[in-house]
Design an enzyme around this catalytic site. Structure first.
Site, PDB file in Angstrom:
ATOM      1  N   ASP A 187      70.479  92.597 -29.233  1.00  0.00           N
ATOM      2  CA  ASP A 187      69.196  92.228 -29.838  1.00  0.00           C
ATOM      3  C   ASP A 187      68.754  90.914 -29.226  1.00  0.00           C
ATOM      4  O   ASP A 187      69.586  90.060 -28.876  1.00  0.00           O
ATOM      5  CB  ASP A 187      69.330  92.077 -31.352  1.00  0.00           C
TER       6      ASP A 187
ATOM      7  N   ASP B 170      64.408  99.124 -31.076  1.00  0.00           N
ATOM      8  CA  ASP B 170      64.032  99.003 -32.490  1.00  0.00           C
ATOM      9  C   ASP B 170      62.516  99.126 -32.667  1.00  0.00           C
ATOM     10  O   ASP B 170      62.043  99.724 -33.636  1.00  0.00           O
ATOM     11  CB  ASP B 170      64.506  97.669 -33.066  1.00  0.00           C
TER      12      ASP B 170
END
Length: 163
Positions: free
Chosen positions: A111, A127
């Protein structure tokens, strides 16, 4: 077929951004891209959204695999007939596969995107695909499903009768 090509390209985009972050930043490092708005923060997430279920990486990988297979079948066999509906499934598929690749090969999801104007979880390109696809799918189901699936389905049936 076009939906699978686009999904593959989106997975490549997701993996390229994750590769770039892993190659250029140390875990926990941050960079401000737009002051007070957007930054990069390299995080290795072993869980799901907001790092929930962080002790269940393998279970999350299995769930992602099963969901990906179901999405592939739904697109291939036109369980959702209208192209826009299949487009929403394709976005979700691209995101699921992008994060599945990370879980399978790395044991975590990379991330990196952090909004700075609110306290929010760090996320990645995959995402974004999942969230945008899911929101569009909900809108499609709530407002367009009856009209689009019924009309599109009737055209398909009429087309088969003419042959």
């Amino acid at each position: 077929m076009i939906f699978f090509v686009i999904a593959a390209l989106l997975v490549v985009l997701d993996q390229a951004t994750k590769f770039y972050i892993r190659a250029t930043m140390a875990v926990g490092a941050t960079k401000v891209l737009i002051p007070n708005w957007l930054g990069l923060n390299y995080v290795q997430n072993t869980g799901a959204a907001f790092s929930s279920f962080d002790q269940y990486t393998m279970i999350l990988a299995i769930v992602s695999l099963v969901v990906s297979i179901l999405l592939i079948l739904a697109i291939a066999f036109k369980w959702v007939r209208h192209p826009f509906g299949r487009f929403t499934l394709m976005l979700i598929l691209a995101g699921a596969v992008g994060n599945l690749i990370d879980r399978f090969f790395m044991g975590y999801v990379t991330d990196m995107i952090q909004v700075l104007f609110i306290k929010f979880a760090v996320f990645n390109v995959a995402d974004i695909f999942v969230v945008v696809g899911a929101v569009l799918l909900v809108i499609y189901v709530l407002f367009f499903w009856d009209r689009c699936e019924r009309v599109h389905g009737k055209r398909e049936i009429r087309g088969k009768r003419k042959k």
